[in-house]
Design a protein around this motif. Structure first.
Motif, mmCIF file in Angstrom:
data_model
loop_
_atom_site.group_PDB
_atom_site.id
_atom_site.type_symbol
_atom_site.label_atom_id
_atom_site.label_comp_id
_atom_site.label_asym_id
_atom_site.label_seq_id
_atom_site.Cartn_x
_atom_site.Cartn_y
_atom_site.Cartn_z
ATOM 1 N N GLY A 154 -24.083 -58.910 57.462
ATOM 2 C CA GLY A 154 -25.526 -59.052 57.300
ATOM 3 C C GLY A 154 -25.953 -60.419 56.826
ATOM 4 N N THR A 155 -24.990 -61.246 56.394
ATOM 5 C CA THR A 155 -25.261 -62.635 56.032
ATOM 6 C C THR A 155 -24.823 -63.523 57.199
ATOM 7 N N PRO A 156 -25.613 -64.561 57.531
ATOM 8 C CA PRO A 156 -25.243 -65.421 58.662
ATOM 9 C C PRO A 156 -23.811 -65.923 58.581
ATOM 10 N N SER A 157 -23.157 -65.994 59.708
ATOM 11 C CA SER A 157 -21.753 -66.418 59.762
ATOM 12 C C SER A 157 -21.546 -67.779 59.123
ATOM 13 N N ASN A 158 -20.498 -67.860 58.315
ATOM 14 C CA ASN A 158 -20.065 -69.098 57.655
ATOM 15 C C ASN A 158 -21.003 -69.589 56.557
#
Length: 394
Positions: free
Chosen positions: A166-170
């Motif tokens: 749910g958090t943007p990748s990287n």
């Protein structure tokens, strides 16, 4: 691109293979025979001499040419008793699932082990790699600490990383101070006297007692805890009876206490005990509160957090590292390390619905899918953070 990111990207296929092998063969709890054997075999292939210091608890070390301090990197290895419902070609079919991403964590640390070997001349001190069982059951960290994971050599600082659906990748998330709640898992056993439902006066109804206990427990957080202190009491299991017309002899309730303050958690547990015993007595029954497992709130060392997240910016960029002070109510047994040695716990974004409709499902969901593109980033973060901290803290 940072050298470590380049190296990590070049071994992406290896890290993905680690992850998929682990994902297809999940094991739950504190005994992980297949996972343990696989991790130790891969470490040996990389030139390490891994040791099992407690059941399924693995430690491997790597030293540089120059002496220095010791930096610990920890990954958890256990899965959840969840039947996977994804369409991944490497999905699990044994009724368990890596629904919390521990397969990702173990794969990233194995990737870091490879990067550390490639950059061994840059290590000024020792990096200790720790692969831990039973994070979900809250016993793994305590068992490894008891087995001496912080000794031989003595650890000066420790870090763990968790993927975050749910958090943007990287994107790296790092809480300052106490950012993750402590948790007490408990069971309430309510005993009555079974009888026919047509004649309740001939018995003692434990369902009635349990229902009154359940309602009363919600009063603790709403009327006995300051609104400025975050706390949650949840009953997730309520089990009793087999037939519609029979009052059973016993009811089992299970739940958790979450709090960002250790003393508040202890106060709630004691008040639950008061309510359980008094309510049961009031309705002519008996009840017992049993603590199943516990973990304290997790406290990041702020000096360590600011320093190490600055190193992470070299890898993912300034804007992709987010520090925050608010606390979440999830729990993590790496907390036990943070009371023994300066510690840092960060989360690495594993994808959103906007990136791919498969991503972004809740952690522990039977449909959660993590973006494997973040695996090299996690490996690089581990290796680079350890090397840079040792270099700057001689």
């Amino acid at each position: 691109m940072n050298k470590f990111m380049e190296q990590a990207t070049s071994i992406k296929d290896d890290i993905i293979n680690y992850r998929r092998t682990l994902h297809s063969n999940p094991e739950v709890g504190d005994t992980l025979p297949k996972t343990k054997a696989y991790v130790m075999e891969e470490l040996r292939k990389l030139g390490y001499d891994p040791k099992e210091i407690c059941e399924s608890g693995i430690v491997a070390t790597i030293e540089g040419k120059k002496p220095g301090k010791t930096f610990l990197l920890r990954a958890d290895m256990d899965a959840l008793p969840v039947k996977e419902a994804t369409e991944c070609e490497f999905k699990s079919n044994n009724g368990c699932m890596h629904a919390c991403g521990h397969d990702m964590h173990t794969a990233m640390l194995l990737g870091a082990a490879k990067l550390l070997r490639e950059n061994q001349d840059d290590i000024e001190g020792t990096v200790k790699l720790v692969f831990q069982p039973d994070e979900e059951g809250f016993t793994g960290a305590k068992k490894m600490l008891k087995a001496g994971v912080l000794e031989n050599p003595k650890v000066d600082a420790a870090m763990a990383m968790h993927v975050h659906s749910g958090t943007p990748s990287n994107v790296v998330l790092c809480g300052l101070g106490t950012s993750i709640a402590g948790c007490n898992k408990f069971r309430i056993v309510v005993k009555g006297a079974g009888c026919h439902g047509a004649m309740p006066e001939t018995g003692v109804d434990p369902i009635n007692i349990a229902a009154h206990i359940y309602i009363a427990l919600q009063e603790i957080t709403s009327r006995e805890i300051s609104a400025t202190n975050s706390a949650v009491v949840t009953i997730g299991k309520f089990s009793g009876g087999d037939a519609a017309n029979i009052i059973p002899g016993e009811v089992i309730m299970e739940g958790t206490i979450r709090s960002l303050n250790k003393e508040v958690g202890e106060f709630i547990f004691n008040r639950i005990n008061d309510i359980v015993t008094a309510t049961a007595k009031m309705f002519r029954g008996e009840a017992e509160l049993i603590e199943l497992a516990s973990v304290p709130p997790l406290a990041n060392d702020n000096k360590l957090a600011h320093e190490v997240t600055n190193y992470m910016k070299d890898l993912v960029g300034e804007r992709a590292v987010v520090l925050f002070e608010a606390g979440g109510m999830g729990s993590e047994d790496f907390a036990s390390y943070s009371y023994e040695v300066p510690s840092l716990y960060v989360m690495l974004g594993a994808g959103t619905k906007q990136e791919n409709t498969l991503y972004g499902e809740p952690m522990h969901s039977k449909q959660v899918v993590f973006n494997e593109d973040i695996l090299p980033t996690g490996a690089a973060i581990h290796a680079y953070s350890a090397i840079m901290w040792l270099k700057n803290n001689k």
